[in-house]
Design an enzyme around this catalytic site. Structure first.
Site, short mmCIF file in Angstrom:
data_model
loop_
_atom_site.label_atom_id
_atom_site.label_comp_id
_atom_site.label_asym_id
_atom_site.label_seq_id
_atom_site.Cartn_x
_atom_site.Cartn_y
_atom_site.Cartn_z
N GLU A 134 9.49 16.50 15.38
CA GLU A 134 10.26 15.94 13.88
C GLU A 134 9.46 17.38 12.52
OE1 GLU A 134 8.97 12.85 11.49
OE2 GLU A 134 10.47 12.22 10.91
N CYS A 155 13.03 10.96 7.11
CA CYS A 155 13.54 10.29 8.12
C CYS A 155 14.60 10.70 9.18
CB CYS A 155 13.04 8.85 8.27
SG CYS A 155 13.59 8.04 7.83
N GLU A 205 9.08 1.98 10.73
CA GLU A 205 10.83 2.32 10.22
C GLU A 205 9.55 3.71 10.37
OE1 GLU A 205 13.83 1.61 10.11
OE2 GLU A 205 13.06 -0.01 8.94
N LYS A 234 0.95 -1.27 -0.29
CA LYS A 234 0.33 -0.06 0.06
C LYS A 234 0.72 1.06 -0.59
CE LYS A 234 -2.28 2.99 2.05
NZ LYS A 234 -1.91 4.90 1.05
P1 NAD Z 1 2.20 9.02 7.04
O1 NAD Z 1 2.25 7.96 8.64
O2 NAD Z 1 1.43 9.37 6.91
O3 NAD Z 1 1.79 7.43 6.10
C1 NAD Z 1 3.04 6.21 5.82
C2 NAD Z 1 1.53 5.17 5.16
O4 NAD Z 1 0.38 4.86 6.42
C3 NAD Z 1 1.03 6.32 3.85
O5 NAD Z 1 1.04 4.77 2.93
C4 NAD Z 1 -0.71 6.09 4.31
O6 NAD Z 1 -0.98 5.68 3.69
C5 NAD Z 1 -0.86 4.87 5.36
N1 NAD Z 1 -1.17 5.49 6.52
C6 NAD Z 1 -2.26 6.11 6.66
N2 NAD Z 1 -3.49 6.05 8.02
C7 NAD Z 1 -3.14 4.59 8.02
C8 NAD Z 1 -3.86 4.01 9.01
N3 NAD Z 1 -4.28 4.14 9.22
N4 NAD Z 1 -3.68 2.42 8.46
C9 NAD Z 1 -2.74 2.19 8.30
N5 NAD Z 1 -1.97 2.98 7.41
C10 NAD Z 1 -2.36 4.00 7.00
O7 NAD Z 1 3.42 9.00 6.57
P2 NAD Z 1 3.96 10.24 5.90
O8 NAD Z 1 3.25 11.21 6.00
O9 NAD Z 1 3.73 9.48 4.62
O10 NAD Z 1 5.16 10.22 5.45
C11 NAD Z 1 6.35 10.68 6.82
C12 NAD Z 1 7.01 9.76 8.42
O11 NAD Z 1 7.30 9.51 7.73
C13 NAD Z 1 7.72 11.05 8.50
O12 NAD Z 1 7.19 10.68 9.94
C14 NAD Z 1 9.00 10.30 8.52
O13 NAD Z 1 9.92 9.91 9.00
C15 NAD Z 1 8.99 8.72 8.77
N6 NAD Z 1 9.78 7.89 7.38
C16 NAD Z 1 10.85 7.31 8.41
C17 NAD Z 1 11.12 6.71 7.48
C18 NAD Z 1 12.07 5.43 8.43
O14 NAD Z 1 12.89 4.62 7.52
N7 NAD Z 1 11.96 5.48 9.25
C19 NAD Z 1 11.68 6.71 6.35
C20 NAD Z 1 10.45 7.53 5.42
C21 NAD Z 1 9.59 8.41 6.09
#
Ligand code: NAD
Length: 477
Positions: A379, A280, A246, A171
């Site tokens: 963050e 991140c 992550e 997804k």
């Molecule tokens: P997000 O948590 O909003 O979304 C991530 C994914 O989760 C998307 O595909 C989204 O559609 C899905 N999602 C949203 N609500 C959901 C739910 N209720 N149930 C299941 N899935 C759901 O994050 P984002 O805004 O896309 O990304 C930014 C964040 O990701 C930042 O905090 C960043 O630090 C983190 N990030 C971490 C890493 C790492 O390797 N540690 C890498 C990249 C990004």
């Protein structure tokens, strides 16, 4: 209209609904993706299960590896096309998008080579017994991805799972997933059997939530925000399946008075501006030894003032932020910094000629007198750096660890003993000494401690995470 991929076929959502895809550089809709939901997720999970029982599940490890290698080659053959898709979808400069596609190919190459090199063990036990410990796939693995590096995150999460023989359902993020869909199409072209690799696009609270709680999955790899990560872990608990999380970071650079300032400043500026700070591992805090603060800040400011945001075609240091929400969030933090009385040390530029509706912000450095601002603990996910002074090594360690996050850290010093002491004391999954690679290193185990998550990706360890062991106890007398 772009379609998603289930059971080896390009398909619309069962509901027929779509989501607009907006270009971050001008705020205009340029295509749509299917708004998949529970019904589509269910189809994809069933297709993956069937693939495990069919052609995909029957492939020997070396043939799975060959397929991953072929996909790596195919990605490289489509390098320009994929980079252009990624740049348009995320707004990132073309050079950054090209690097991302190169890394994506590298993931499939690395794990393709690893597929047939995961060996089991034989254990000594009672007389008359032979014991084998064999590694097996988990089954159907779910992969929920963020929008910041769609191509790289896809390779990182999916390649080790496929190498171990799992069948997968991805997804990707609704804000940027076009490269992921294109790579899945290329996977079919190189011969991945139908159902081995399924992509369901859609909203997080619909498709993402439906996937996380689906009783047919055996594992979840989640990359994204802390808030959603916690929800995903709760969903995983309902089915008693393992997950890796992550999540976010607030990574610290610790710059001692004996550091190579030019080298440190160049890496620090690159790391926070890369992907417009939406990384991140963007080292977003700089702790500077007070005795060297003035000297170091001069070098840092000179380096940072050149940083400029522009469109992907302009190919500058960074692009726009991904969307309006992110634009408002980053500007909100800048406002907070000003209200809290932090001083603005230097601002970068937004290039002349960017379209009016784009989500561009000027890269910025704040300086704080002490480690007491929301900008130092939360963050921001934008090109905003905060510097703060420290006096002693012990204080540096305490401040570096003074957030809920623990993803990455960097130590800048020429003193060998200090490098080791500080690196060992950092609460972080990765620590760099005299260098910093935000997101780099396919071979290097990566992941967080504290609220940055748990589990490890990259390197060989990811194949262990995405597989299970079976112990076979054979009595033969
Ligand atoms: P997000 O948590 O909003 O979304 C991530 C994914 O989760 C998307 O595909 C989204 O559609 C899905 N999602 C949203 N609500 C959901 C739910 N209720 N149930 C299941 N899935 C759901 O994050 P984002 O805004 O896309 O990304 C930014 C964040 O990701 C930042 O905090 C960043 O630090 C983190 N990030 C971490 C890493 C790492 O390797 N540690 C890498 C990249 C990004």
């Amino acid at each position: 209209m772009t379609q998603m991929i289930i059971e080896g076929k390009s398909t619309d959502a069962a509901s027929g609904r779509e989501i607009d895809v907006v270009c971050p550089s001008d705020g205009q809709v340029f295509t749509t993706i299917p708004r998949g939901a529970a019904q589509d997720v269910d189809r994809a999970v069933k297709a993956a299960r069937a693939a495990l029982k069919g052609e995909w599940g029957a492939l020997p490890a070396f043939e799975r590896g060959r397929l991953l290698m072929k996909l790596s080659q195919k990605i490289l053959a489509h390098h320009d096309e994929l980079a252009e898709i990624e740049a348009r979808d995320t707004g990132k400069p073309l050079t950054t998008a090209r690097t991302d596609v190169t890394v994506l190919a590298r993931y499939f190459e690395f794990y393709g080579g690893g597929a047939d090199k995961v060996h089991g063990q034989t254990l000594p036990f009672l007389n008359g017994y032979s014991v084998q410990v064999v590694r097996e796939p988990l089954g159907v693995t779910a992969h929920i991805l963020p929008w910041n590096y769609p191509a790289q995150m896809f390779g990182r999460s999916v390649a080790p799972a496929l190498a171990m023989g799992n069948a997968i359902v991805v997804k990707p993020a609704e804000d940027a997933c076009l490269s992921v869909i294109r790579v899945a199409e290329l996977a079919l072209e190189v011969g991945f059997p139908a159902g081995a690799l399924n992509i369901v696009t859609g909203l997080g609270e619909e498709a993402g939530a439906a996937l996380a709680r689906h009783p047919g999955i055996n594992f979840i790899s989640f990359t994204g925000s802390n808030e959603v990560g916690v929800m995903v872990q709760q969903a995983a608990a309902l089915n008693a399946v393992k997950c890796t999380l992550e999540l976010g970071g607030k990574s610290a650079h610790v710059v001692f008075e004996d550091a190579d300032f030019e080298r440190a400043a160049a890496a620090i500026c690159r790391g926070i501006v890369q992907n417009t700070g939406q990384t991140c591992t963007a080292g977003s805090r700089v702790l500077v030894q007070k005795s060297a603060q003035d000297r170091f800040m001069k070098v840092l400011v000179a380096e940072f003032s050149k940083k400029t945001a522009g469109t992907p075609d302009m190919d500058l240091d960074c692009g726009p932020l991904i969307n309006k929400t992110q634009f408002e969030r980053v500007n909100g933090y800048v406002e907070t910094g000003r209200k809290e009385g932090l001083s603005v040390v230097v601002e970068g530029q937004v290039a002349d000629g960017v379209p009016p509706g784009g989500y561009f912000v000027r890269p910025m450095i704040f300086s704080a007198p002490r480690h007491e601002s929301r900008l130092l603990t939360e963050e921001i996910f934008g090109p905003v750096l905060v510097t703060v002074p420290f006096e002693t090594e012990a204080e540096a360690i305490e401040l570096a660890n003074a957030t809920h996050y623990g993803l990455m850290a960097a130590v800048w010093s020429e003193n060998g003993g200090r490098q080791q002491r500080v690196a060992r004391a950092m609460e972080a999954g990765q620590v760099y000494i005299n260098s910093f690679g935000a997101g780099g290193g396919v071979e290097l185990p990566f992941g967080g401690v504290k609220r940055s998550g748990h589990g490890r990706e990259k390197g060989f360890i990811a194949m262990e995470e995405m597989s299970t062991v079976k112990t076979i106890i054979h009595y033969h007398g």
